[in-house]
Design a protein around this motif. Structure first.
Motif: not given
Ligand SMILES: Cc1cc2nc3c(=O)[nH]c(=O)nc-3n(C[C@H](O)[C@H](O)[C@H](O)COP(=O)(O)O)c2cc1C
Length: 164
Positions: A8-10, A13-16, A78-83, A106-112
């Motif tokens: 899944y990737s919104k 983006g990154n996960t893709e 991607p990480t969404w709200w730590y999950s 899993q991809t994340h932006a600093g808080r996995p």
């Molecule tokens: C609804 C939402 C919640 C998110 N929650 C977190 C989070 O809890 N921790 C974190 O590190 N990044 C969080 N992010 C950032 C994404 O996990 C990160 O940018 C990811 O690489 C996006 O991947 P994508 O481009 O494939 O969607 C969140 C992003 C969204 C849209």
């Protein structure tokens, strides 16, 4: 070993990016998991939090690939709200990965948080291997994790699991 990358990737983006590199590097098939209804960019943070907190499972589009046809499933979120993203919760609750080798990433932006752990709990009967957590910059969406580490992970999957 027949392998499929699902992610899944919104907005692609990154996960893709990681999913495509993984599929190219391993010769696996690839398909994107999509929700039936798109999220609104302005409200996705808030709605995403509610969905994650409530373990809500948004309807997802039917996949064209059949998970049953594969020995190895590589599943990225991607990480969404730590999950995990809610669409991945829907997927793991609707498709069996029993007796398959499952590689979670899993991809994340600093808080996995615990996305991988939460996904693991939904992979009943699977053999879990070679999971990976990859960081992107929150503002620029540039890769923070060293690309060489990602390529080493892909090579390890090829050598250890896929033998191709
Ligand atoms: C609804 C939402 C919640 C998110 N929650 C977190 C989070 O809890 N921790 C974190 O590190 N990044 C969080 N992010 C950032 C994404 O996990 C990160 O940018 C990811 O690489 C996006 O991947 P994508 O481009 O494939 O969607 C969140 C992003 C969204 C849209």
């Amino acid at each position: 070993m027949k392998a499929l990358v699902l992610y899944y990737s919104k907005e692609g983006g990154n996960t893709e990016k990681i999913a495509k590199r993984l599929a190219e590097g391993t010769g696996a098939d690839i398909e994107r998991i999509e929700t039936v209804l798109d999220y609104n960019a302005e409200t996705v943070d808030e709605q995403g939090k509610k969905e994650v907190d409530e373990k809500f499972m948004p309807p997802i589009k039917q996949l064209t690939k059949n998970v049953k046809d594969y020995d190895v499933i590589m599943l990225g979120t991607p990480t969404w709200w730590y999950s995990m993203a809610p669409a991945i919760r829907t997927f793991l609750n609707s498709v069996s990965v029993e007796e398959k080798i499952v590689v979670l990433f899993q991809t994340h932006a600093g808080r996995p948080g615990n996305a991988i752990g939460d996904m693991r709990a939904l992979c009943k009967g699977a053999v879990l291997a070679d999971e990976n957590i990859i960081e992107f910059d929150l503002n620029t969406n540039e890769l923070v994790t060293d690309i060489n580490e990602i390529d080493a992970w892909i090579k390890k999957i090829k050598d250890d699991i896929l033998w191709n």
